[in-house]
Design a protein around this motif. Structure first.
Motif, PDB file in Angstrom:
ATOM      1  N   THR A  89       0.824  -1.213   0.000  1.00 25.74           N
ATOM      2  CA  THR A  89       0.000   0.000   0.000  1.00 25.74           C
ATOM      3  C   THR A  89       0.858   1.264   0.000  1.00 25.74           C
ATOM      4  OG1 THR A  89      -0.147   0.147   2.425  1.00 25.74           O
ATOM      5  CG2 THR A  89      -1.767  -1.252   1.305  1.00 25.74           C
ATOM      6  N   ALA A  90       2.163   1.117  -0.124  1.00 24.11           N
ATOM      7  CA  ALA A  90       3.052   2.286  -0.058  1.00 24.11           C
ATOM      8  C   ALA A  90       2.741   3.300  -1.157  1.00 24.11           C
ATOM      9  CB  ALA A  90       4.511   1.844  -0.150  1.00 24.11           C
ATOM     10  N   HIS A  91       2.227   2.803  -2.298  1.00 28.88           N
ATOM     11  CA  HIS A  91       1.948   3.717  -3.405  1.00 28.88           C
ATOM     12  C   HIS A  91       0.568   4.350  -3.320  1.00 28.88           C
ATOM     13  CE1 HIS A  91       0.121  -0.092  -4.615  1.00 28.88           C
ATOM     14  NE2 HIS A  91      -0.695   0.614  -5.383  1.00 28.88           N
ATOM     15  N   TRP A  92      -0.222   3.960  -2.326  1.00 27.73           N
ATOM     16  CA  TRP A  92      -1.549   4.557  -2.186  1.00 27.73           C
ATOM     17  C   TRP A  92      -1.429   6.033  -1.848  1.00 27.73           C
ATOM     18  CZ3 TRP A  92      -5.088   0.769   1.065  1.00 27.73           C
ATOM     19  CH2 TRP A  92      -5.252  -0.421   0.338  1.00 27.73           C
ATOM     20  N   THR A  93      -2.281   6.834  -2.431  1.00 24.35           N
ATOM     21  CA  THR A  93      -2.277   8.265  -2.138  1.00 24.35           C
ATOM     22  C   THR A  93      -2.973   8.535  -0.816  1.00 24.35           C
ATOM     23  OG1 THR A  93      -4.374   8.652  -3.265  1.00 24.35           O
ATOM     24  CG2 THR A  93      -2.354   8.782  -4.607  1.00 24.35           C
ATOM     25  N   THR A  94      -2.681   9.692  -0.244  1.00 28.68           N
ATOM     26  CA  THR A  94      -3.359  10.097   0.992  1.00 28.68           C
ATOM     27  C   THR A  94      -4.859  10.213   0.756  1.00 28.68           C
ATOM     28  OG1 THR A  94      -1.387  11.273   1.745  1.00 28.68           O
ATOM     29  CG2 THR A  94      -3.467  11.872   2.779  1.00 28.68           C
ATOM     30  N   ARG A  95      -5.241  10.636  -0.429  1.00 25.76           N
ATOM     31  CA  ARG A  95      -6.673  10.752  -0.744  1.00 25.76           C
ATOM     32  C   ARG A  95      -7.353   9.388  -0.659  1.00 25.76           C
ATOM     33  NH1 ARG A  95      -8.297  13.845  -6.161  1.00 25.76           N
ATOM     34  NH2 ARG A  95      -7.368  15.511  -4.889  1.00 25.76           N
ATOM     35  N   ARG A  96      -6.663   8.350  -1.128  1.00 31.60           N
ATOM     36  CA  ARG A  96      -7.247   7.010  -1.039  1.00 31.60           C
ATOM     37  C   ARG A  96      -7.419   6.590   0.415  1.00 31.60           C
ATOM     38  NH1 ARG A  96      -4.914   1.942  -4.443  1.00 31.60           N
ATOM     39  NH2 ARG A  96      -5.625   3.336  -6.107  1.00 31.60           N
ATOM     40  N   HIS A  97      -6.436   6.900   1.250  1.00 38.29           N
ATOM     41  CA  HIS A  97      -6.570   6.575   2.674  1.00 38.29           C
ATOM     42  C   HIS A  97      -7.739   7.339   3.290  1.00 38.29           C
ATOM     43  CE1 HIS A  97      -3.053   4.023   3.132  1.00 38.29           C
ATOM     44  NE2 HIS A  97      -2.334   4.893   2.444  1.00 38.29           N
ATOM     45  N   HIS A  98      -7.887   8.618   2.947  1.00 42.07           N
ATOM     46  CA  HIS A  98      -9.039   9.385   3.431  1.00 42.07           C
ATOM     47  C   HIS A  98     -10.342   8.689   3.036  1.00 42.07           C
ATOM     48  CE1 HIS A  98      -6.841  12.675   5.048  1.00 42.07           C
ATOM     49  NE2 HIS A  98      -6.497  13.242   3.898  1.00 42.07           N
ATOM     50  N   ALA A  99     -10.422   8.261   1.780  1.00 40.53           N
ATOM     51  CA  ALA A  99     -11.653   7.649   1.273  1.00 40.53           C
ATOM     52  C   ALA A  99     -11.957   6.335   1.993  1.00 40.53           C
ATOM     53  CB  ALA A  99     -11.535   7.423  -0.230  1.00 40.53           C
ATOM     54  N   ILE A 100     -10.933   5.488   2.152  1.00 41.18           N
ATOM     55  CA  ILE A 100     -11.138   4.205   2.823  1.00 41.18           C
ATOM     56  C   ILE A 100     -11.582   4.410   4.261  1.00 41.18           C
ATOM     57  CG2 ILE A 100      -9.938   2.158   3.710  1.00 41.18           C
ATOM     58  CD1 ILE A 100      -8.223   2.225   1.165  1.00 41.18           C
ATOM     59  N   GLN A 101     -10.900   5.286   4.971  1.00 37.35           N
ATOM     60  CA  GLN A 101     -11.219   5.498   6.376  1.00 37.35           C
ATOM     61  C   GLN A 101     -12.589   6.144   6.558  1.00 37.35           C
ATOM     62  OE1 GLN A 101      -7.709   7.492   7.990  1.00 37.35           O
ATOM     63  NE2 GLN A 101      -6.408   5.954   6.995  1.00 37.35           N
ATOM     64  N   THR A 102     -12.972   7.027   5.651  1.00 40.30           N
ATOM     65  CA  THR A 102     -14.303   7.635   5.717  1.00 40.30           C
ATOM     66  C   THR A 102     -15.377   6.588   5.444  1.00 40.30           C
ATOM     67  OG1 THR A 102     -13.448   9.775   4.997  1.00 40.30           O
ATOM     68  CG2 THR A 102     -15.818   9.406   4.751  1.00 40.30           C
ATOM     69  N   PHE A 103     -15.137   5.729   4.445  1.00 40.79           N
ATOM     70  CA  PHE A 103     -16.099   4.671   4.138  1.00 40.79           C
ATOM     71  C   PHE A 103     -16.299   3.744   5.338  1.00 40.79           C
ATOM     72  CE2 PHE A 103     -16.327   0.126   3.071  1.00 40.79           C
ATOM     73  CZ  PHE A 103     -17.648   0.065   2.623  1.00 40.79           C
ATOM     74  N   VAL A 104     -15.198   3.288   5.933  1.00 42.11           N
ATOM     75  CA  VAL A 104     -15.306   2.358   7.063  1.00 42.11           C
ATOM     76  C   VAL A 104     -16.026   3.021   8.232  1.00 42.11           C
ATOM     77  CG1 VAL A 104     -14.017   1.031   8.768  1.00 42.11           C
ATOM     78  CG2 VAL A 104     -13.276   1.033   6.384  1.00 42.11           C
ATOM     79  N   PHE A 105     -15.692   4.278   8.512  1.00 42.38           N
ATOM     80  CA  PHE A 105     -16.349   4.989   9.609  1.00 42.38           C
ATOM     81  C   PHE A 105     -17.853   5.073   9.369  1.00 42.38           C
ATOM     82  CE2 PHE A 105     -18.041   8.852  11.510  1.00 42.38           C
ATOM     83  CZ  PHE A 105     -17.566   8.777  12.816  1.00 42.38           C
ATOM     84  N   CYS A 106     -18.260   5.502   8.174  1.00 45.99           N
ATOM     85  CA  CYS A 106     -19.687   5.649   7.866  1.00 45.99           C
ATOM     86  C   CYS A 106     -20.392   4.296   7.868  1.00 45.99           C
ATOM     87  CB  CYS A 106     -19.863   6.346   6.518  1.00 45.99           C
ATOM     88  SG  CYS A 106     -19.317   8.068   6.487  1.00 45.99           S
ATOM     89  N   TYR A 107     -19.702   3.288   7.336  1.00 48.63           N
ATOM     90  CA  TYR A 107     -20.307   1.955   7.283  1.00 48.63           C
ATOM     91  C   TYR A 107     -20.551   1.407   8.685  1.00 48.63           C
ATOM     92  CZ  TYR A 107     -20.733  -3.084   6.604  1.00 48.63           C
ATOM     93  OH  TYR A 107     -21.174  -4.390   6.662  1.00 48.63           O
ATOM     94  N   VAL A 108     -19.531   1.414   9.534  1.00 50.39           N
ATOM     95  CA  VAL A 108     -19.647   0.809  10.857  1.00 50.39           C
ATOM     96  C   VAL A 108     -20.676   1.529  11.706  1.00 50.39           C
ATOM     97  CG1 VAL A 108     -18.428   0.341  13.016  1.00 50.39           C
ATOM     98  CG2 VAL A 108     -17.315  -0.154  10.829  1.00 50.39           C
ATOM     99  N   PHE A 109     -20.561   2.851  11.797  1.00 46.61           N
ATOM    100  CA  PHE A 109     -21.479   3.583  12.667  1.00 46.61           C
ATOM    101  C   PHE A 109     -22.863   3.707  12.047  1.00 46.61           C
ATOM    102  CE2 PHE A 109     -17.409   4.766  14.449  1.00 46.61           C
ATOM    103  CZ  PHE A 109     -17.673   4.743  15.809  1.00 46.61           C
ATOM    104  N   GLY A 110     -22.933   3.831  10.710  1.00 45.07           N
ATOM    105  CA  GLY A 110     -24.237   3.882  10.063  1.00 45.07           C
ATOM    106  C   GLY A 110     -24.978   2.571  10.194  1.00 45.07           C
ATOM    107  N   LEU A 111     -24.271   1.457  10.000  1.00 43.90           N
ATOM    108  CA  LEU A 111     -24.891   0.143  10.138  1.00 43.90           C
ATOM    109  C   LEU A 111     -25.358  -0.082  11.567  1.00 43.90           C
ATOM    110  CD1 LEU A 111     -25.464  -2.544   8.602  1.00 43.90           C
ATOM    111  CD2 LEU A 111     -23.298  -3.375   9.525  1.00 43.90           C
ATOM    112  N   ALA A 112     -24.539   0.291  12.527  1.00 45.38           N
ATOM    113  CA  ALA A 112     -24.916   0.113  13.929  1.00 45.38           C
ATOM    114  C   ALA A 112     -26.136   0.949  14.284  1.00 45.38           C
ATOM    115  CB  ALA A 112     -23.744   0.481  14.833  1.00 45.38           C
ATOM    116  N   ALA A 113     -26.213   2.159  13.770  1.00 45.34           N
ATOM    117  CA  ALA A 113     -27.295   3.075  14.132  1.00 45.34           C
ATOM    118  C   ALA A 113     -28.609   2.748  13.445  1.00 45.34           C
ATOM    119  CB  ALA A 113     -26.887   4.515  13.812  1.00 45.34           C
ATOM    120  N   PHE A 114     -28.553   2.249  12.222  1.00 43.18           N
ATOM    121  CA  PHE A 114     -29.776   2.056  11.432  1.00 43.18           C
ATOM    122  C   PHE A 114     -30.020   0.597  11.074  1.00 43.18           C
ATOM    123  CE2 PHE A 114     -28.271   6.380  10.646  1.00 43.18           C
ATOM    124  CZ  PHE A 114     -29.424   7.116  10.924  1.00 43.18           C
TER     125      PHE A 114
END
Length: 390
Positions: free
Chosen positions: A228-253
């Motif tokens: 993953t060394a070649h992954w851009t910071t933008r990709r890390h932002h996207a992955i982490q935002t997706f996981v955050f929304c998925y986990v907490f959104g799934l738990a809440a709804f």
């Protein structure tokens, strides 16, 4: 000593606090969706198991089955890491029973001492009589036992097939988790109460074999990280935002019913947790920066102590009752005070029991685990080398 991956230490704090909140309960006036998130705090447990695979594969990527003293040293290091504080809490619980003149539940106590209670079909033995969260230590000990014999296969897969092979392995483990869930759901065993020896809780949530796929996923992640060394910071932002929304959104709804509950034991989070840990290990992205802050790293270092001490203490804290019965701001203040006290006790347990005992056991074991030309190497927390290039 190798540089620490701070974000992976910080995420341990999040997982442990989630488990604590699920056990302490929340005020009745909390909005419904936040209440549902709090009740799913136990998903920190499968996160711990996957993270355990990552960390061990970081530290011992080239361990090859039985290697004599080197393998013994691995086992000693693992026992020294988790068992002293675990035993201290059991001793405290046993002393409490003795002072009050209660039955010691001798067979249950013996199983707890040897950390095999999670294999019991009796829920009271596994989680009731002594320290409830201790069942997961039995799962970890099972993983530790198998690790030296699993890691060569994962390392060989990484060398021969690179990231594609590792992704296929993670996919295969996810399919196994799905198959286990489907077997219980379709046969109606997801509806059985936790105390039933044939329940999904007994098997999917508490049985070490059923959690092994998550542990193997963690091992695969450790070998994926260099790619993953070649992954851009933008990709890390996207992955982490997706996981955050998925986990907490799934738990809440989320919906209701046994299918949702049993799927939360692992199935719903295998892929999201794998994505999160792979990205966080790069120490890039907004979530990685947050988890790498000094307070989060400090909490993460003491997270095991928090996890293993909190359950018994919650039931004996006077503030705990006010969380459920208080009015206005009282239950929220009681929750804050309860968690703060648990964190303070955990820090003390880490500093004065867990770490000194670990160092002592490692030191006294050196005559049996090291040769004259081989010194015990410190555990690494940095990514493993790129084995696909070898």
């Amino acid at each position: 000593m190798a540089e620490q991956i701070k974000a992976l230490t910080g995420v341990r704090a999040v997982a442990a606090i989630g488990v604590v909140i699920s056990h302490s309960g929340v005020p009745a006036s909390l909005p419904e969706h936040l209440d549902k998130i709090a009740k799913w705090g136990y998903i920190g447990v499968p996160m711990f198991f996957m993270l355990s695979g990552v960390v061990l594969a970081y530290n011992y990527p080239d361990l090859a089955g039985w290697e004599g003293r080197r393998t013994v040293r691995f086992y000693v290091a693992r026992i020294a890491r988790v068992m002293p504080l675990y035993w201290a809490v059991i001793a405290y619980c046993a002393a409490y029973y003795w002072i009050l003149g209660r039955d010691q539940h001798g067979w249950a106590l013996l199983q707890n001492i040897f950390a095999v209670q999670t294999w019991s079909g009796d829920l009271a033995v596994a989680q009731g009589h002594y320290n409830g969260p201790g069942w997961s230590i039995g799962v970890e000990m099972f993983f530790y036992l198998l690790f030296p014999f699993l890691i060569p296969a994962v390392a060989r897969l990484a060398r021969r097939h690179g990231p594609r092979g590792l992704i296929v392995l993670i996919g295969a483990m996810t399919l196994i988790v799905f198959a286990l869930w489907a077997a219980f759901y379709l046969t109606g065993r997801a509806d059985l109460p936790a105390a039933d020896p044939g329940s999904a809780h007994r098997w999917l949530y508490r049985n070490p074999v059923c959690y092994l796929p998550l542990f193997v996923c963690g091992m695969a992640i450790a070998f994926l990280i260099p790619h993953t060394a070649h992954w851009t910071t933008r990709r890390h932002h996207a992955i982490q935002t997706f996981v955050f929304c998925y986990v907490f959104g799934l738990a809440a709804f989320r919906g209701t019913g046994p299918g949702w509950g049993t799927a939360s034991f692992g199935l719903l989070f295998v892929i999201p947790f794998a994505l999160a840990l792979t990205s966080l290990a790069a120490d890039r992205g907004w979530m990685a920066r947050l988890l790498s802050t000094t307070p989060m790293v400090r909490l993460g270092v003491a997270s095991y102590a928090l996890y293993i001490t909190h359950r018994w203490l919650i039931h004996h804290m006077p503030t705990s009752e006010y969380i459920k019965t208080g009015h206005g701001l009282v239950p929220y203040a009681a929750l804050f005070v309860t968690v703060a006290l648990l964190l303070l006790i955990a820090e003390g347990a880490h500093q004065y029991i867990e770490e000194p005992a670990r160092r002592f056991l490692v030191r006294v074991s050196r005559p049996w685990t090291s040769t004259r030309t081989e010194a015990a190497a410190p555990e690494r927390t940095t990514p493993v080398p790129d084995y696909s290039a070898r």
